[in-house]
Structure formats: structure tokens, C-alpha cells
Design a protein around this motif. Structure first.
Motif, PDB file in Angstrom:
ATOM      1  N   LEU A 187       0.724  -1.164   0.074  1.00 19.97           N
ATOM      2  CA  LEU A 187      -0.033  -0.010   0.057  1.00 19.97           C
ATOM      3  C   LEU A 187       0.837   1.399  -0.059  1.00 19.97           C
ATOM      4  CD1 LEU A 187      -3.138  -0.688   2.408  1.00 19.97           C
ATOM      5  CD2 LEU A 187      -3.009  -0.697  -0.079  1.00 19.97           C
ATOM      6  N   ARG A 190       2.265   1.863  -3.533  1.00 15.26           N
ATOM      7  CA  ARG A 190       1.150   2.399  -4.454  1.00 15.26           C
ATOM      8  C   ARG A 190       0.933   3.968  -4.186  1.00 15.26           C
ATOM      9  NH1 ARG A 190       2.009   0.496  -8.874  1.00 15.26           N
ATOM     10  NH2 ARG A 190       0.104   1.583  -9.395  1.00 15.26           N
ATOM     11  N   ASN A 191       0.820   4.190  -2.722  1.00 15.40           N
ATOM     12  CA  ASN A 191       0.621   5.356  -2.345  1.00 15.40           C
ATOM     13  C   ASN A 191       1.541   6.358  -2.593  1.00 15.40           C
ATOM     14  OD1 ASN A 191      -1.914   4.746  -1.609  1.00 15.40           O
ATOM     15  ND2 ASN A 191      -1.317   4.570   0.685  1.00 15.40           N
ATOM     16  N   ALA A 203      -5.173  13.845  -0.813  1.00 16.02           N
ATOM     17  CA  ALA A 203      -5.450  14.223   0.451  1.00 16.02           C
ATOM     18  C   ALA A 203      -6.849  13.802   0.576  1.00 16.02           C
ATOM     19  CB  ALA A 203      -5.398  15.788   0.444  1.00 16.02           C
ATOM     20  N   TYR A 204      -7.900  13.819  -0.440  1.00 12.20           N
ATOM     21  CA  TYR A 204      -9.079  13.671  -0.555  1.00 12.20           C
ATOM     22  C   TYR A 204      -9.213  12.060  -0.276  1.00 12.20           C
ATOM     23  CZ  TYR A 204     -11.090  18.075  -2.133  1.00 12.20           C
ATOM     24  OH  TYR A 204     -11.705  19.533  -2.141  1.00 12.20           O
ATOM     25  N   ALA A 205      -8.412  11.346  -0.576  1.00 13.23           N
ATOM     26  CA  ALA A 205      -8.624  10.044  -0.199  1.00 13.23           C
ATOM     27  C   ALA A 205      -7.960   9.546   0.917  1.00 13.23           C
ATOM     28  CB  ALA A 205      -8.016   9.069  -1.381  1.00 13.23           C
ATOM     29  N   GLY A 206      -7.502  10.538   1.595  1.00 11.60           N
ATOM     30  CA  GLY A 206      -7.055  10.234   2.839  1.00 11.60           C
ATOM     31  C   GLY A 206      -5.641   9.530   3.005  1.00 11.60           C
ATOM     32  N   ILE A 207      -4.983   9.940   1.978  1.00 13.02           N
ATOM     33  CA  ILE A 207      -3.454   9.520   2.028  1.00 13.02           C
ATOM     34  C   ILE A 207      -2.573  10.837   2.451  1.00 13.02           C
ATOM     35  CG2 ILE A 207      -1.666   8.695   0.533  1.00 13.02           C
ATOM     36  CD1 ILE A 207      -3.920   7.629  -1.532  1.00 13.02           C
TER      37      ILE A 207
ATOM     38  N   ALA B  74      -9.840  12.093   6.124  1.00 14.05           N
ATOM     39  CA  ALA B  74     -10.662  11.689   5.026  1.00 14.05           C
ATOM     40  C   ALA B  74     -10.383  10.357   4.990  1.00 14.05           C
ATOM     41  CB  ALA B  74      -9.883  12.247   3.702  1.00 14.05           C
ATOM     42  N   ALA B  75      -9.593   9.422   5.563  1.00  3.17           N
ATOM     43  CA  ALA B  75      -9.704   8.115   5.808  1.00  3.17           C
ATOM     44  C   ALA B  75     -11.035   7.649   6.849  1.00  3.17           C
ATOM     45  CB  ALA B  75      -8.389   7.663   6.474  1.00  3.17           C
ATOM     46  N   ASN B  78     -14.194   7.777   4.933  1.00  2.00           N
ATOM     47  CA  ASN B  78     -14.276   6.687   4.042  1.00  2.00           C
ATOM     48  C   ASN B  78     -14.872   5.565   4.673  1.00  2.00           C
ATOM     49  OD1 ASN B  78     -13.362   7.393   1.346  1.00  2.00           O
ATOM     50  ND2 ASN B  78     -11.371   7.666   2.212  1.00  2.00           N
ATOM     51  N   GLU B  99      -7.313   0.937 -10.069  1.00  2.00           N
ATOM     52  CA  GLU B  99      -6.684   1.567  -8.802  1.00  2.00           C
ATOM     53  C   GLU B  99      -7.298   2.881  -8.256  1.00  2.00           C
ATOM     54  OE1 GLU B  99      -2.282   1.690  -8.873  1.00  2.00           O
ATOM     55  OE2 GLU B  99      -2.157   1.603  -6.718  1.00  2.00           O
ATOM     56  N   ILE B 103      -8.711   3.194  -4.444  1.00  2.00           N
ATOM     57  CA  ILE B 103      -7.751   3.932  -3.875  1.00  2.00           C
ATOM     58  C   ILE B 103      -7.743   4.094  -2.499  1.00  2.00           C
ATOM     59  CG2 ILE B 103      -8.860   6.418  -4.084  1.00  2.00           C
ATOM     60  CD1 ILE B 103      -5.234   5.767  -4.927  1.00  2.00           C
ATOM     61  N   THR B 104      -8.827   3.946  -1.881  1.00  2.00           N
ATOM     62  CA  THR B 104      -8.986   4.009  -0.461  1.00  2.00           C
ATOM     63  C   THR B 104      -9.070   2.593   0.060  1.00  2.00           C
ATOM     64  OG1 THR B 104     -11.429   4.305  -0.538  1.00  2.00           O
ATOM     65  CG2 THR B 104     -10.166   6.338  -0.518  1.00  2.00           C
ATOM     66  N   ARG B 106      -7.734  -0.758  -1.594  1.00  2.00           N
ATOM     67  CA  ARG B 106      -7.141  -1.673  -2.389  1.00  2.00           C
ATOM     68  C   ARG B 106      -7.538  -3.053  -1.943  1.00  2.00           C
ATOM     69  NH1 ARG B 106      -3.352   2.285  -2.063  1.00  2.00           N
ATOM     70  NH2 ARG B 106      -2.899   3.675  -3.803  1.00  2.00           N
TER      71      ARG B 106
END
Lengths: 330, 494
Positions: A187, A190-191, A203-207, B74-75, B78, B99, B103-104, B106
Motif C-alpha cells: 500500500l 502504491r501510495n 488528500a481527499y482519499a485520506g493519503i 478523510a480516511a 471513508n 486503482e 484508491i481508499t 485496494r
């Protein structure tokens, strides 16, 4: 699978062909280049470049750059050389451990400055590049550590022959394989692509982009530290100017291999080819009798062309297809 | 009465002393669409960011199915099943479609990303949305509408119970909007609670069960859509009844100013001919992607047309660059203010004088005093709300930014002003100000070409309306002949 790899990464295809052409022409012009001893040494050189370039790629993927890799290698290399000189009986494990821990600590220092203080990475690592180099001088007092002061275990690990090539070359291969698996299947790996590709979307995806940049710097640092030990052991000497300016070759290998300076794109295969290409130029041109200055010129040209090609493939068609062709205006 | 699936009450949020949300109240119900409306700056986007964990509220309560929850990141949003589809599609261009969807989350096996499963699950979700998208494609190969679909697929994949759609139709064509509506209906049937943010009233009445109106950071009204109408929604939004949205001035039409004959360029547009007269506002209507902006950019010298003739006051022009167009008296206000219109990090004054620097400089140096004078003059004339000409453009509201950009082009003394979506993304009050300004400009004899996708605006402001579809001019209506039906019929394939 292979087909899609080549289609998606034009850099990989072009570079593979270029390397084959280069090898062929050098071998024809100068057959002794294919001598196993020469090839082995060339591969060892390239392994160092390859490892550090893979580390640099992690950082580049996150839209940052690490200019301090070579200085990190010099500092860590000096520390392990001094440690070995003082405790020659301690064996090789502490040396490996120190190089990894120290390398990642230096990398983490860069990473934390980028993450927590939001300083641009080019500024941070331009600073730490000088700081690390300066520290080499300070802790060594400007003196050299020669192979005479190093233990046999320390010196010979990199020269251990295994299936025809030295352990140093195998280390390069291993780092590349691990990096490939890390980027494809973890992960975090990929991130790294995600944050470099679109930080806002990440940021929106919480990464957390900053945290991942810090991770990338730590990984780059760890590899640089390990390479520092390998470097010092391979050349049998540690001094202030070890690997001086090598960061430029490291970044060049990445760029030639198709890693985007603007982040989010690139792969291990490309970086390996980029490193091989530079390694061959560096080792082949002197034996063919081309001056070192001309080598600089050639690698510089290749980098410029690679960057131009990279931006060319990223630019899409300039006009939109709107027009309805068949019908006539009413 | 059923219990809301999601509710916000008493939410406040300030940024450095500026209160963006004063009283955020919102209730969403399972299987229903709630439309959120409000002028720009009403606090809608702040509310969305609090719901998706990008910002944290200063105070107030958030409940999911009656239970208080904290959305710390944000996590976390989700994990709670809150998913947002943003106005500008938020995708990763160099990652595969699959992907992007996952994305949040996988899919993984033994801690490693399971690509086979990711591709097959993505294919399953995409089969229902758009079978033409291959999950292994890179997102950069997709169009805007398909990128929106990726975000929707994301919401479907993580079984989001709360789906937020932030102006999802802004960049879509008529047919794509229809498809989106069908997807929304499906999400509704599946019992998801949907928040639909929009500026388009047709969409509210076509899609939503409930509405919520925000003004100046506070909820000012909410209820059932069937119990309200357009004018009461508008009056809630602006806090006053708007009787005259389009202050159209009657201006005598003068002599032909700009003549365009048989203009064509590659695959973009062909055989476009029209005449703009002095004192006239010429509306150019069409769906997004009809080729309107491309024609205007060709007139302005950004892209060279392959063939055709452009003449100003009878004199044939051979414009090779925007600089030459400006020198000839043609100005172009681009559609995208943020990226093409102005320099956000520069001051108002610097922005205004940018296209006419040579006029106020001596021996290559800009005369600061002239710059100030010019800027101050336009700030007064256009009533730009600012503390001084040295305030940065990015600190202004959208409407005032647009005024600065108009001022910047007025400073070049144009004869022809091309305005591409001049009121996009600005609130109703600022829109009216821009319309008034357009009226004053044509009263001085300028000709204005107004490219717009908003039917009421085109019909309210233009003297004549050209309609484009797929790169060709399809119709021309006079103000008296224009009806919404006729214009839309010409613009669509129907």
C-alpha cells in the motif's frame, strides 16, 4: 504483460534498444571490453548507481528530490570505516546495521524537514548535502581511512563471488527486486505514486502526502547509507570527497529511465536501464579511447534528450476532435 | 417521521478569524436526494470538506444514523461510508482505472495488493456504469465525464451510505447529464442518502426530494422540494426577492464591427461565419465541447485558423498572436479564471495593467504611479470591493476577481470584447454587476461576444444568439425569435 510494459513506457523500449546498440558497437570496436574481469567491474560500478537511483526514485515519485544521497553515502561510509578501524573484530553485521540505521536516520532528517516544516525538498537537501559532507571532514579530521586500516571481512564482503558476479552486483539486483515488489504490491508503495500523481486527490482519499514523502526520504537514505559502506569497501578508502557529485548521476539515471521529475510516474525497470546505460558509457568510453570530458557531454546530451522525450509523450494532441465531419451545415 | 441517515447541527468553522460556517445544519435521508443550494461563499464547500474529513468543525454535532460520530480525517470519512464526487474530477492520471476506483481500499491478500481481484471487481462495477472503460486503462486516457464515473464507481465500491455530489453536472454534456441522473436514481433506490450541490434549478426539481439553502455560512431554509418553487428558493439564497436579474439596456445597434467569414480549423470547427455590430451583445450558445471557445481563441490569435477571414471595421486582419489581437482592439476573457484569466498571486493593480504595460512604461520600466492611477480608476469604475490596488487577486471573491479581469481588458481600450462564460462560478449579486457592466460597455459602442452555457443568461442579455453544435454554426436567432425550446433544439442532436 511484456507488451503492455513496453507500450506504456516508451522510455523502456527506446532505452533497451539503445543499450543493446551501445554494447554491440563497443564490443565490435573493442573486443576486450567483453573480458569477464572488465564486465564484472563495470557491473559493480553500475550496481552502486542502480541502488542509489532506486532510492532516489522513491523520492522523485512523491514530487521531491534528494540531492543529499551521495553526501549521505560519504558520511555513512566514513562512520562505518572508522568503526571498523576501531573495532576490527566486531564483524560485518554491526557494520551493515550501522550503515542502514545511520543512512535512514539522515534520510529521515531530510524527510521530517520536508514533512513538518514544509520546506521544499530541493532546499532541504541542498543544505544537508553540505552539512553531511562537512560532517565527514569533522569526524575524520580530514584524514583518510585506508584499506590497511580496514578488516578483511569489511573489505571482502563486496568481492564475494557468487554465480560469476560479485556480491555487490547481487546486492544491486536484490535492492531492485525488493523495490519492484514494494512499489507494485504494498500500500505504501502504491501510495507513493498516488501522492506524486495528484496530491490534492490523495488528500481527499485520506493519503498523507507529507508522511509518504518522509518515508521515501528514509528509504532513499537507508539505501544511500548501505551504498556508502559498499562504496568505501569496494574502493578500499574513505575520505571527504567519496562519491562527490554522484547525486547528479543518480538523478540522471532516474530521468533517463523515464521517472518523471514532476512525480507520480516511473518504474524500477526504467531506472535499472538508466543506470546500466550510464554505467556502460562510463566504463566503455574510456576503453574505446574517448576522453572523460566527452563522456560528460554524451551523458548530458542523453539526459536532455530523455527529458525532452518525456515531456513530449506527456503532451497530448493539441486540438480537440469536435467537428462533425459527415453532415453538412443546415 | 423517519430519522435522518446523516445530520449536521450547529456546525461552525472559522479560518483565521473569518467565519466560513456560522450555523451549519443539514439532514440527509436514506433513499432521498437533498439538494444544497447557495451563492458562492455561502459555506457549501466548507460543509462538504467537514463531511469528508478534510476539515474539522470548530463546534457542532455530526450524527450518522442517530449516533454521534467524529470525522477526524478523510480516511475516517471513508470508513464511515461517506464518499464525495467532486466538481472537478479528482483522479490520478497515471494510475489505472481500477486503482483509481479502489484508491481508499485496494483489495489485498496476505498484505499484498491483489491486482487480479482489483481488476475483476472494477470490471464488475464498471460494467453497470460504462462497459467501454477498461479497468487497466490509465485514467489520463478518459474524458471528463468518464472521470466523474470513476468517482461514482469509487462511491459504489466502498458501499458508501452517504454520497456527496458537488456540482457534478457542471462539465457534462446534455446526454451525460441524463446518464448521471439515471445513476443518481439508482443510488436512491439502493437506499443511499445523497447530497446534491448544484446551481441549476432544473436539476433540483428533476432530481431532489428535499432542499437545503445556505446563505453567508448559515442554513436559512430547508424542506420538501414539492412544497417550494424557484422564486422562493432564489429569495432564500439571496435574502431578498430578485425581480430583475438581467438588467438589459436597450442600446442602438451600430455598424458592423467584427466580421468572421468561413473560419475553419482542423477537427475543431468549420465554416463559421458571423458579424458582430457595434453596441451589440452577441450570444454564442452551445453545449460544453461544441467548439465555441475554440472559435473565439482562433479570433484572438491563440490558435491559427486553417482558412477563413476575420475583418475589423472592414479591414482584413492577419492575427498571429494574442499580442496582435490586443493591439487591434480585441480582448478575450477566458473561461477558466483561475488558470487563464488572472495571476492570483499578483496584486489587483499588477493584474489590471498587465496587457497594457507598454502604455505605462518608459524606456522599459513600468511607471508605478501610472499603474496605481490606472488601477484606482478601474476599481472605482467597476466598483471592485477591495481595500487597495495592492491587495492580491486571490484574496478577492469570485465576482470581484472577474471584475478585475474585465478591468484588465478594458485597460487595453478594446473595440471587441469576447467573454467566455463571464459569470461562471460567481454568485447572483456579482452576476448582476457583470451584466450591468456589459450594458455600459455596449452603450459606449463596444461589441461584446458572450459565450455562455446558461440559457437564461444568453436569452436575458444577448441581442442575437448564435448556436453551435459539434464545431458548426447551427442557428442564429434574434432576441425576439429566441425561445428556450428553439435554442436547445439547435444545440442538441434532437
Amino acid at each position: 504483460m511484456l507488451k503492455s510494459l513496453f507500450l506504456r513506457a516508451p522510455a523502456v523500449t527506446g532505452l533497451s534498444l539503445l543499450i543493446i546498440a551501445l554494447l554491440l558497437s563497443v564490443s565490435i570496436a573493442f573486443p576486450p571490453f567483453l573480458d569477464p574481469v572488465n564486465l564484472k567491474s563495470a557491473f559493480d560500478d553500475t550496481a552502486l548507481l542502480m541502488m542509489m537511483a532506486v532510492g532516489e526514485m522513491f523520492v522523485l515519485l512523491t514530487r521531491s528530490v534528494d540531492l543529499s544521497v551521495a553526501a549521505n553515502a560519504a558520511l555513512t561510509g566514513m562512520v562505518v570505516a572508522l568503526f571498523n578501524a576501531k573495532y576490527p573484530g566486531a564483524g560485518i553485521l554491526p557494520v551493515l546495521l550501522i550503515s542502514l540505521v545511520m543512512g535512514s536516520a539522515l534520510g529521515a532528517f531530510n524527510g521530517l524537514l520536508v514533512w513538518k516544516l514544509r520546506i521544499p525538498s530541493i532546499v532541504v537537501t541542498l543544505g544537508t548535502l553540505s552539512v553531511f559532507r562537512g560532517l565527514v571532514y569533522i569526524i575524520s579530521g580530514g584524514a583518510w581511512v585506508n584499506s590497511g586500516q580496514m578488516s578483511h571481512a569489511f573489505l571482502n564482503l563486496v568481492r564475494l563471488p557468487l554465480l560469476g558476479i560479485n556480491l555487490l552486483s547481487w546486492a544491486g539486483v536484490l535492492v531492485a527486486i525488493l523495490a519492484f515488489l514494494f512499489l507494485r504490491y504494498s500500500l505504501t508503495g502504491r501510495n507513493l505514486y498516488a501522492v506524486g500523481n495528484n496530491p490534492e486527490a490523495a488528500a481527499y482519499a485520506g493519503i498523507d502526502a507529507g508522511r509518504l514523502q518522509c518515508v521515501a526520504f528514509m528509504l532513499s537514505g537507508a539505501i544511500a547509507g548501505l551504498s556508502g559502506y559498499f562504496w568505501v569497501a569496494r574502493f578500499g578508502v574513505a575520505y571527504t570527497d567519496v562519491a562527490s557529485g554522484f547525486e547528479l548521476q543518480v538523478i540522471a539515471a532516474c530521468v533517463i529511465g523515464g521517472v518523471s521529475i514532476s512525480g507520480g510516474a516511473g518504474g524500477v525497470v526504467g531506472v535499472i536501464l538508466g543506470a546500466l546505460f550510464l554505467g556502460i558509457i562510463k566504463n566503455a568510453l574510456p576503453v574505446v579511447g574517448i576522453s572523460p570530458f566527452f563522456q560528460l557531454f554524451i551523458s548530458g546530451m542523453v539526459i536532455t534528450v530523455a527529458v525532452a522525450l518525456n515531456s513530449g509523450t506527456q503532451r497530448k494532441t493539441h486540438g480537440r476532435h469536435i467537428l462533425e465531419s459527415s453532415k453538412v451545415t443546415p | 417521521m423517519t430519522e435522518p441517515a446523516f445530520s449536521l447541527s450547529g456546525i461552525t468553522k472559522s479560518f483565521g478569524g473569518v467565519r466560513a460556517l456560522v450555523r451549519g445544519e443539514l439532514e440527509l435521508f436514506a433513499g432521498e436526494v437533498t439538494a444544497l443550494v447557495g451563492e458562492n461563499g455561502a459555506g457549501k464547500s466548507t460543509l462538504v470538506k467537514i463531511m469528508t474529513g478534510v476539515y474539522q468543525a470548530d463546534s457542532g454535532a455530526i450524527r450518522l444514523n442517530g449516533q454521534p460520530v467524529h470525522i477526524g480525517s478523510a480516511a475516517a470519512a471513508n470508513r464511515l461510508g461517506i464518499s464525495a464526487i467532486h466538481q472537478e474530477p479528482v483522479v490520478f492520471d497515471d494510475l489505472s482505472v481500477a486503482e483509481n476506483i479502489f484508491i481508499t481500499a485496494r483489495p489485498r491478500r496476505h498484505g499484498m495488493v491483489d491486482w487480479a481481484q482489483m481488476y475483476s471487481r472494477a470490471a464488475g462495477i464498471l460494467a453497470e456504469l460504462d462497459p467501454g472503460i477498461d479497468p487497466k486503462m490509465l485514467a489520463r486516457e478518459l474524458g471528463v465525464a468518464q472521470k466523474h464515473l470513476i468517482q461514482i464507481a469509487r462511491a459504489l465500491s466502498n458501499e458508501a451510505r452517504i454520497v456527496i455530489m458537488d456540482e457534478p453536472t457542471a462539465a457534462l454534456s446534455h446526454r451525460e447529464v441524463e446518464e448521471l441522473f439515471q445513476i443518481v436514481q439508482r443510488l436512491k433506490r439502493e437506499g443511499r442518502a445523497i447530497l446534491f450541490i448544484t446551481h441549476k434549478f432544473e436539476e433540483i426539481f428533476a432530481l431532489a426530494e428535499r432542499y437545503a439553502v445556505f446563505r453567508d455560512g448559515a442554513a436559512v431554509g430547508s424542506g420538501l422540494v414539492c412544497e417550494t418553487d424557484r422564486s422562493s428558493l432564489i429569495s432564500m439564497m439571496v435574502g431578498r426577492t430578485v425581480d430583475q436579474v438581467f438588467p438589459k439596456q436597450e442600446v442602438p445597434i451600430g455598424a458592423p464591427l467584427l466580421q468572421v467569414e468561413a473560419l475553419s480549423r482542423g477537427e475543431e470547427f468549420a465554416d463559421v461565419s458571423f458579424t458582430l455590430n457595434g453596441g451589440e451583445i452577441l450570444g454564442v450558445y452551445g453545449l460544453v465541447g461544441a467548439g465555441r471557445s475554440e472559435v473565439m481563441q482562433a479570433i484572438f490569435g491563440l490558435h491559427r485558423p486553417d482558412s477563413g477571414r476575420i475583418a475589423l471595421r472592414g479591414e482584413t486582419l492577419n492575427i498571429r498572436s494574442p499580442g496582435e489581437a490586443i493591439a487591434k482592439g480585441i480582448a478575450y476573457l477566458p473561461e477558466d479564471r483561475q488558470s487563464q484569466g488572472g495571476i492570483l498571486s499578483a496584486s489587483i493593480g499588477e493584474n489590471i495593467v498587465l496587457p497594457c504595460l507598454s502604455g505605462i512604461s518608459h524606456r522599459g520600466f513600468v511607471n508605478r504611479r501610472d499603474e496605481q492611477a490606472l488601477a484606482t480608476r478601474f476599481i472605482g469604475e467597476l466598483q471592485i470591493k477591495t481595500s487597495s490596488a495592492s491587495q492580491l487577486l486571490e484574496e478577492l471573491s469570485g465576482g470581484n476577481q472577474q471584475k478585475v479581469i474585465i478591468a484588465k481588458w478594458l485597460a487595453t481600450n478594446p473595440q471587441v470584447m469576447i467573454m467566455d462564460e463571464p459569470t461562471k462560478g460567481i454568485d447572483i449579486g456579482a452576476k448582476t454587476a457583470v451584466y450591468r457592466l456589459m450594458g455600459e460597455l455596449v452603450a459606449k459602442g463596444l461589441g461584446i461576444i458572450m459565450v455562455s452555457s446558461e440559457l437564461p443568461e444568453i436569452m436575458g442579455m444577448a441581442d442575437r444568439i448564435l448556436v453551435m453544435r459539434r464545431g458548426r454554426l447551427r442557428a442564429c436567432f434574434s432576441r425576439a425569435d429566441a425561445t428556450p425550446e428553439r435554442i436547445v433544439a439547435a444545440a442538441t442532436d434532437a
